[in-house]
Structure formats: structure tokens, C-alpha cells
Write an enzyme that holds these catalytic residues in place. Structure first.
Site, PDB file in Angstrom:
ATOM      1  N   HIS A   1       0.809  -1.216   0.000  1.00 21.97           N
ATOM      2  CA  HIS A   1       0.000   0.000   0.000  1.00 21.97           C
ATOM      3  C   HIS A   1       0.849   1.275   0.000  1.00 21.97           C
ATOM      4  CE1 HIS A   1       0.474  -0.291   4.499  1.00 21.97           C
ATOM      5  NE2 HIS A   1       0.563   1.016   4.366  1.00 21.97           N
TER       6      HIS A   1
ATOM      7  N   ASP B   1       0.205  -7.741   1.295  1.00 20.20           N
ATOM      8  CA  ASP B   1       0.503  -6.319   1.452  1.00 20.20           C
ATOM      9  C   ASP B   1       2.007  -6.083   1.500  1.00 20.20           C
ATOM     10  OD1 ASP B   1      -0.037  -3.600   1.624  1.00 20.20           O
ATOM     11  OD2 ASP B   1      -0.057  -3.598   3.809  1.00 20.20           O
TER      12      ASP B   1
ATOM     13  N   GLY C   1       3.579   6.658   7.981  1.00 22.50           N
ATOM     14  CA  GLY C   1       4.948   6.810   7.474  1.00 22.50           C
ATOM     15  C   GLY C   1       5.849   5.688   7.926  1.00 22.50           C
ATOM     16  N   ASN C   2       5.465   5.012   9.026  1.00 24.82           N
ATOM     17  CA  ASN C   2       6.223   3.850   9.499  1.00 24.82           C
ATOM     18  C   ASN C   2       5.969   2.611   8.643  1.00 24.82           C
ATOM     19  OD1 ASN C   2       6.260   5.069  12.689  1.00 24.82           O
ATOM     20  ND2 ASN C   2       8.008   3.864  11.999  1.00 24.82           N
ATOM     21  N   SER C   3       4.901   2.632   7.860  1.00 30.60           N
ATOM     22  CA  SER C   3       4.558   1.453   7.065  1.00 30.60           C
ATOM     23  C   SER C   3       5.731   1.029   6.189  1.00 30.60           C
ATOM     24  CB  SER C   3       3.345   1.746   6.177  1.00 30.60           C
ATOM     25  OG  SER C   3       2.178   1.895   6.939  1.00 30.60           O
TER      26      SER C   3
ATOM     27  N   LEU D   1      -4.367 -26.220   0.317  1.00 29.84           N
ATOM     28  CA  LEU D   1      -4.832 -27.262   1.219  1.00 29.84           C
ATOM     29  C   LEU D   1      -5.889 -28.137   0.562  1.00 29.84           C
ATOM     30  CD1 LEU D   1      -4.881 -28.562   4.041  1.00 29.84           C
ATOM     31  CD2 LEU D   1      -6.579 -26.834   4.699  1.00 29.84           C
ATOM     32  N   GLY D   2      -6.799 -27.506  -0.174  1.00 25.21           N
ATOM     33  CA  GLY D   2      -7.876 -28.276  -0.775  1.00 25.21           C
ATOM     34  C   GLY D   2      -8.881 -28.755   0.248  1.00 25.21           C
TER      35      GLY D   2
END
Length: 496
Positions: free
Chosen positions: A136, A166, A240-242, A297-298
Site C-alpha cells: 500500500h 501487502d 509513514g512507518n509502514s 490445502l484443498g
């Protein structure tokens, strides 16, 4: 030797600080006895955990500076530029009197474009210039600039975007220089209470370091990505830390900071980081130039409630009870309905989100041990780690023409596409994967994820069938669309 009265508290504090010197063996022995008698129990030196709280003034004066000096140079600032369309509005737009006579579009001016700047953080994970950040942070960016701790600036190109986790991987060209890089730690070894540092660029003020502890593990109700098992910390994380680093005191990255819980937009002491176990798989795939393939996994399941646990004889509510098994999935012949999945690869799973995360972190290839509850006891089975198959070509098509589906992008749903979209892989048919803004499809309320079941009564199973059917009913004034959304069938009656 003359008798002396010794203040117990002062003596203990003095010895701890290391400045009291006593002459005479008898007095020194007496002081030691007094101190030890009043002191809190001390863990044995060979304690397996080797973790303890500071127990002296000297230890209380210890600093995180050496860790920061080692880690900070590899944490970068990321600046992005993108062009956005702005719709100008008249100051009378919200006046009910004017809207009554001129309608909802009264006062809407011509759209204009403007450049939007944003910022975030990233971590250099390879000295050749590979940087990991949040998806993002750079989503939709037309220009990306990476600024190092020493103020050097580099243009960056996108190597990998992974909206499901993300995460994004960028590449900068250091022009032959070796860049400082951080290594991944074992996020599965992190415990609640461990000290951590969050390093990033909050609010654009410059690189900032905050400290805290690991507040919780395996948080699954955050809603930031499809694979939810976040590390929660009270280290201050702000806008801003993202994309910045969550590091342990050995200087290793155990998480990529990605979200905060806040009503004001600032830090409330509840931040979340994507565990390094998952980040590593995305970064390695990007560096090696291969797609991110995740095990399938199914099988479909639900959390174990107290009632389910009691009925199955489980000691406590835990795990995922299997409700369906795909006949062609890797779980066929391994799991059966009613089994409770307790662990994947020795790691506990408490709900379907944790199960999905553990499989994604395991990666493709080989087998993994799955601990299940079956017939009233724990058992271990072996599950092959294989990717979901594309049983039918996706055949992506964009609908155009004078019809209510114009502007929709559709495809044939297969287990492989279902995994990419975060679905369970049991559904088949035609799925809507994108909607153009302002299109007829958007106007009728069509959404990505909708399944197109029928048009004017004719059942549809392939994307090609939808195109053919739209051509056949092109001249009709009335349309009847049957959709399946989140397990429910919806019917839209439309008149041209």
C-alpha cells in the site's frame, strides 16, 4: 570487632550499585546474608529461557544504541508520486434548496488532475539493492524514490507486488557499492514480552526509532491482508512507518510494520507487523525471479467452538474442524470431514486465518506434518505442499458494448485463481475480477468477486459463454442477471 547496625535497604541498594566496601569478613558475610534474604528469587544461570528483567542499576543504564547503529542504515525512506483526478465542487452543492432544483450533479465542475506525494519506509534485505516495503506504500505510484539513511537517493523499480500479503519488493541500483542490509530473524521464536524496536519515517520527520515489547502474536482480525497472523507491538508506529523494520535486540528483522489501530490517526500503542516468516518467502521469490506460489490445502473448515470441542472430546477449543475436502486437492486421502487441524509443521493453528498463514509461510515443495484430532486422539499425517492447479484456463475477458456488464473484467474460476483472489477454491464458474470506474457494470452495483450465474435465464459456466450470451440478447430491453455473492444468489431486473 565492634558491633555495627546495618540498614538493610541501604545495604542492599549499596551493594547493587557497587559502591559499598566493608572491612572485615564477618560483617561482609552478614551483609550478604541480609541482602540475599530480602532479594527476589534469581533464575539459575543455566535456565533454558536465558531471559530476565534487569536486576541492577548498571543493567538499567544499558542502551539500545548498538542495535540501532547496526540496523538503522538498512532502513530507508520511500517517497512516491502519483497523479490523481479531483472532482471540483460548487460551494452550493450541499445546500438542499439548490439540490432540489438542480439535482445531485449540480455544482460539479470539470475534473482536474493533481500530483499527490506520499511517503513510507522500507528495509534493504539484500546488499545488491533489494528493498521490501508494504504494497500500500507504493500502490499506484508513477515515480518511486528510495532515500538511504546517509541521504543518498536512488530511483526504484518495482520487482514484485503482492497485494495478498501487502508486501512489495523494490530494486535500486547502488552502482557497484554494497549496501547495508538486514537479515531476517525467526519470527516464530518471538515471544510475548520480548523487547523490539520499530524503525521508520513517521510523518516524514526523518528516521525515528521507538521501543516497546511484543504485545501479542498471531493476531488475525486486523483485515490488512489475506494472510493474517500479525505480530502486535506497543512500540509507537505512526503514518509513514509502514514498510519499516521491527527488529529484535540481536538486530534481526522479525516483522515489517504495516498497520496501526487508531481512531485519531496517531499511535495508540497497538501496531501490527507482518511476520518475517512470510516476508522471507515473498522476498526470496522476487530475488530469484519466480512467482510466489503458495501451498493449496484443498479443504474448507471453521474454528472450533466450545460446543464442538466438547462433542469431539477435545481438551479445549482449538484448531480448525474440516467441513469439506476437495476431491482433487492435496488433502484428499489425508484429511476427512470432522478432523480437527491442530498444528501445521509443529506450529499451532487456532482458526482458518492462522491455518492459511502457516501454509503460505511453509512454501511449495516436499511435505509438512499436520497434527490432527481424529477418533478422540492426536494423530500426525503428512500433507504434500503443492500449488493449486489451474484446472481450466482463466480466459480473462473485458466486457464492452451496450449492455449492463460493460466495464467488467471476467475470468473462469479455478483453484489457482481462487488462491490468488483469497477464495477457498471450491467454487466454479465465471467470476468478476475487476470493475472499471464509471462503467455500466459499476452503475448496477456489480463487484469484484461476484459470480455470474445466468443472463435472462440461460445458465453460464465459462467466460466465453457470457460473451456469446451478451451478443445474443443485445437488442433486448429487459435484462435479468443472476449472480452469486458471498454464498447467496441475487437477481437483478434491469430495463434499458
Amino acid at each position: 570487632m565492634s558491633k555495627r547496625v546495618i540498614d538493610r535497604d541501604r545495604c542492599a541498594a549499596a551493594l547493587t550499585a557497587g559502591w559499598l566496601h566493608v572491612r572485615g569478613l564477618a560483617v561482609a558475610w552478614t551483609i550478604a546474608v541480609v541482602v540475599l534474604a530480602g532479594a527476589a528469587p534469581v533464575m539459575a544461570a543455566d535456565d533454558a529461557t536465558a531471559k530476565r528483567v534487569p536486576d541492577s542499576r548498571t543493567e538499567m543504564q544499558l542502551s539500545f544504541a548498538p542495535v540501532v547503529r547496526a540496523a538503522a542504515p538498512a532502513v530507508v525512506n520511500i517517497y512516491t508520486r502519483r497523479t490523481v483526478v479531483v472532482q471540483q465542487r460548487s460551494p452550493f452543492f450541499d445546500d438542499p434548496f439548490f439540490r432540489r432544483f438542480f439535482g445531485d450533479r449540480m455544482g460539479l465542475g470539470r475534473p482536474s488532475e493533481r500530483v499527490q506525494n506520499s511517503l513510507g519506509s522500507g528495509v534493504i534485505v539484500d546488499g545488491r539493492g533489494f528493498v521490501v516495503t508494504n504494497n500500500h506504500v507504493i500502490d499506484g505510484a508513477e515515480q518511486i524514490t528510495v532515500v538511504l539513511n546517509d541521504r543518498r537517493e536512488f530511483p526504484a523499480e518495482v520487482v514484485r507486488l503482492d497485494a495478498q500479503t501487502d508486501l512489495a519488493v523494490l530494486k535500486i541500483d547502488p552502482e557497484g557499492a554494497e549496501l547495508p542490509a538486514l537479515t531476517f530473524g525467526d519470527s516464530d521464536a518471538v515471544e510475548v514480552g520480548d523487547l523490539v524496536l520499530a524503525i521508520g519515517n513517521p510523518f516524514g520527520v526523518g528516521q525515528t526509532v521507538t521501543s516497546g515489547i511484543v504485545s501479542a502474536l498471531a493476531r488475525t482480525m486486523v483485515g490488512v491482508s489475506d494472510f493474517q497472523s500479525f505480530i502486535q507491538t506497543d512500540a509507537a508506529i505512526n503514518p509513514g512507518n509502514s514498510g519499516g523494520a521491527l527488529v529484535t535486540l540481536d538486530g534481526r528483522v522479525v516483522g515489517i510494520n504495516t498497520a496501526i489501530f487508531s481512531r485519531s490517526g496517531g499511535s495508540n500503542g497497538i501496531g501490527f507487523a507482518i511476520p518475517a516468516t512470510l516476508v522471507r518467502t515473498v522476498v526470496q521469490a522476487a530475488i530469484e525471479g519466480r512467482p510466489v506460489a503458495r501451498p493449496w490445502l484443498g479443504a474448507r473448515g471453521q474454528p472450533v467452538t466450545a460446543d464442538i470441542a466438547e462433542s469431539l472430546g477435545l481438551p479445549r477449543p482449538s484448531g480448525v474442524v474440516v467441513s469439506h475436502v476437495h476431491p482433487e486437492g492435496p488433502a484428499a486421502g489425508v484429511l476427512k470431514r470432522g478432523d480437527v487441524i491442530l498444528e501445521i509443521g509443529g506450529r499451532v493453528v487456532d482458526d482458518p486465518r492462522a491455518l492459511r498463514f502457516r501454509l503460505a509461510a511453509a512454501g511449495i515443495g516436499g511435505d509438512t506434518e499436520v497434527t490432527i484430532w481424529r477418533d478422540g486422539r492426536r494423530q500426525t499425517v503428512s500433507l504434500p505442499l503443492v500449488a493449486a492447479p489451474e484446472t481450466v484456463a482463466r480466459d480473462e475477458r473485458e466486457i464492452s458494448g451496450a449492455n449492463p456488464l460493460a466495464g467488467a473484467k471476467i475470468a473462469n474460476l479455478s483453484p489457482a485463481l481462487a488462491e490468488e483472489l483469497g477464495l477457498d477454491g471450491f467454487e466454479e464458474g465465471v467470476i468478476v475480477i475487476d470493475i472499471a470506474r464509471g462503467s455500466p457494470a459499476a452503475a448496477i452495483g456489480l463487484r469484484p468477486g461476484d459470480m455470474i450465474v445466468a443472463i435472462n435465464g440461460a445458465k453460464l459456466s465459462r467466460a466465453a459463454d457470457v460473451v456469446s450470451r451478451l451478443a445474443a440478447v443485445q437488442g433486448e430491453r429487459r435484462w435479468r442477471l443472476t449472480l452469486r455473492r458471498e454464498g447467496r444468489e441475487l437477481t437483478l431486473e434491469l430495463v434499458r
